[in-house]
Design a protein around this motif. Structure first.
Motif, mmCIF file in Angstrom:
data_model
loop_
_atom_site.group_PDB
_atom_site.id
_atom_site.type_symbol
_atom_site.label_atom_id
_atom_site.label_comp_id
_atom_site.label_asym_id
_atom_site.label_seq_id
_atom_site.Cartn_x
_atom_site.Cartn_y
_atom_site.Cartn_z
ATOM 1 N N GLY A 93 0.786 -1.232 0.000
ATOM 2 C CA GLY A 93 0.000 0.000 0.000
ATOM 3 C C GLY A 93 0.810 1.270 0.000
ATOM 4 N N VAL A 94 2.127 1.164 -0.111
ATOM 5 C CA VAL A 94 3.011 2.327 -0.072
ATOM 6 C C VAL A 94 3.272 2.819 -1.490
ATOM 7 C CG1 VAL A 94 5.288 3.184 0.591
ATOM 8 C CG2 VAL A 94 4.090 1.535 2.057
ATOM 9 N N ALA A 95 3.050 4.113 -1.713
ATOM 10 C CA ALA A 95 3.295 4.701 -3.022
ATOM 11 C C ALA A 95 4.776 4.612 -3.383
ATOM 12 C CB ALA A 95 2.844 6.161 -3.034
ATOM 13 N N ASN A 96 5.062 4.376 -4.650
ATOM 14 C CA ASN A 96 6.436 4.325 -5.174
ATOM 15 C C ASN A 96 7.297 3.265 -4.490
ATOM 16 O OD1 ASN A 96 5.759 6.581 -6.788
ATOM 17 N ND2 ASN A 96 6.276 7.956 -5.095
ATOM 18 N N SER A 97 6.680 2.183 -4.042
ATOM 19 C CA SER A 97 7.447 1.114 -3.393
ATOM 20 C C SER A 97 7.713 -0.058 -4.327
ATOM 21 C CB SER A 97 6.709 0.602 -2.149
ATOM 22 O OG SER A 97 5.481 -0.022 -2.506
ATOM 23 N N ALA A 98 7.103 -0.030 -5.519
ATOM 24 C CA ALA A 98 7.288 -1.096 -6.494
ATOM 25 C C ALA A 98 7.779 -0.508 -7.811
ATOM 26 C CB ALA A 98 5.984 -1.859 -6.719
ATOM 27 N N THR A 99 8.364 -1.367 -8.661
ATOM 28 C CA THR A 99 8.967 -0.916 -9.911
ATOM 29 C C THR A 99 8.130 -1.349 -11.106
ATOM 30 O OG1 THR A 99 11.176 -1.114 -8.944
ATOM 31 C CG2 THR A 99 11.040 -0.978 -11.329
ATOM 32 N N ARG A 100 7.887 -0.408 -12.017
ATOM 33 C CA ARG A 100 7.200 -0.744 -13.261
ATOM 34 C C ARG A 100 8.236 -1.105 -14.323
ATOM 35 N NH1 ARG A 100 1.763 1.960 -14.955
ATOM 36 N NH2 ARG A 100 1.390 0.747 -13.050
#
Length: 333
Positions: free
Chosen positions: A65-72
């Protein structure tokens, strides 16, 4: 832990779900010691990762649920790859990641050294993250560990890449500049006032993964945390639930556990010990009337690494009397 389904996918494409039931499951998750060997597990835009015909941007919200915590990851050509070089001789290790489809329908694969998984696309969707994994015993010195997107312009979001020693992936261990280790979970209770020579143990348990303890005995709980005395455990070799009182192992019949929550009860006292799982009563065994205990009882934590953790347990109860077979059957149904 992150939310979402967990899929175990080997090079053969065989998949199995993690523990599930109507309640979650919820309870105590015990895991053995593991180390995530990959750096920048969530930030695949970092220079530790090497993309080929692929763009990377750490701009997605992860399953935490954390913004910008995963990579596209977006493919800019066919068979786009991203990898992290890791120098390691052949050993039993697992590469895993939490992935969500963004666009496209092409193939998505994990690779580990020279081994590549079957296509994982059918396991993925655009609304939730799914943990996928590949286990292999290969030299990863030359090709490293990573992900392949088969079709140009396809995109996925990725969270918590993990590379660890072992036959299956454990729960997330996010990293940045260094590898991160998680110590083995240890849960103990005092034996005094909790367990004696006569009693009944009831608990609900599930294996963490379908790949856990294929060849080794695994312990539900032990009444002595310094040796193998006073244990209730399952033996995958013959599918039997077993009870060890410190003198001899007592086989309680073919009462298998699995990745679904099982209700288990074992009654011991007088000259016999008997068990039931999910309403099925096992085979009564001879009991010498005494169980060897130490000062503490340990839960889901064997005395050797092969028996340690990687299970979910809840509703542990110990009664000071050996309940009847009818009661064991009723309480586990």
């Amino acid at each position: 832990e992150a939310t979402g389904a967990k899929i175990v996918a080997g090079a053969s494409g065989v998949a199995a779900t993690a523990p599930v039931d109507a309640g979650g499951p919820f309870g105590y998750l015990a895991e053995g010691q593991r180390t995530n060997l990959l750096l920048w597990s969530n930030d695949m835009a970092n220079v530790a990762w090497v993309p080929t015909t692929m763009t990377t941007a750490k701009t997605s919200t992860g399953p935490d649920g954390v913004a910008n915590s995963a990579t596209r990851l977006t493919a800019t050509g066919a068979t786009a790859t991203i990898l992290q070089l890791y120098v390691a001789a052949a050993a039993d290790r697992t590469n895993s990641a939490w992935i969500r489809r963004v666009t496209g329908t092409g193939t998505i694969k994990l690779f580990q050294g020279a081994t590549k998984s079957a296509d994982l696309a059918s396991s993925l969707n655009t609304s939730t993250y799914t943990q996928v994994e590949l286990n292999a015993t290969v030299d990863v010195t030359l090709t490293g560990v990573g992900i392949e997107i088969g079709t140009d312009t396809d995109a996925i979001d990725v969270w918590c890449n993990q590379f660890e020693a072992g036959a299956f992936a454990s729960s997330p261990m996010p990293t940045t500049t260094v590898a991160v280790a998680r110590n083995a979970d240890v849960l103990t209770f005092p034996n005094s006032g909790n367990i004696g020579n006569t009693g009944t143990a009831y608990f609900e348990e599930a294996q963490y993964s379908a790949n856990v303890f294929v060849a080794n005995a695994r312990t539900f709980f032990a009444a002595d945390n310094s040796n193998d005395h006073g244990q209730i455990y399952w033996k995958p070799a013959n599918g039997n639930l077993a009870f060890y009182d410190g003198t001899a192992e007592r086989s309680l019949g073919a009462l298998n556990v699995s990745t679904s929550i099982k209700k288990i009860a074992v009654a011991f006292g007088g000259t016999s010990v008997i068990a039931a799982i999910d309403g099925v009563v096992g085979t009564a065994a001879t009991y010498d009337g005494a169980i060897i205990t130490g000062s503490t009882m340990q839960v889901l934590q064997g005395t050797v690494a092969a028996e340690a953790g990687f299970s979910i347990l809840r509703n542990l109860r110990i009664y000071p009397l050996a309940l009847s077979t009818a009661r064991l059957q009723a309480m586990t149904t």
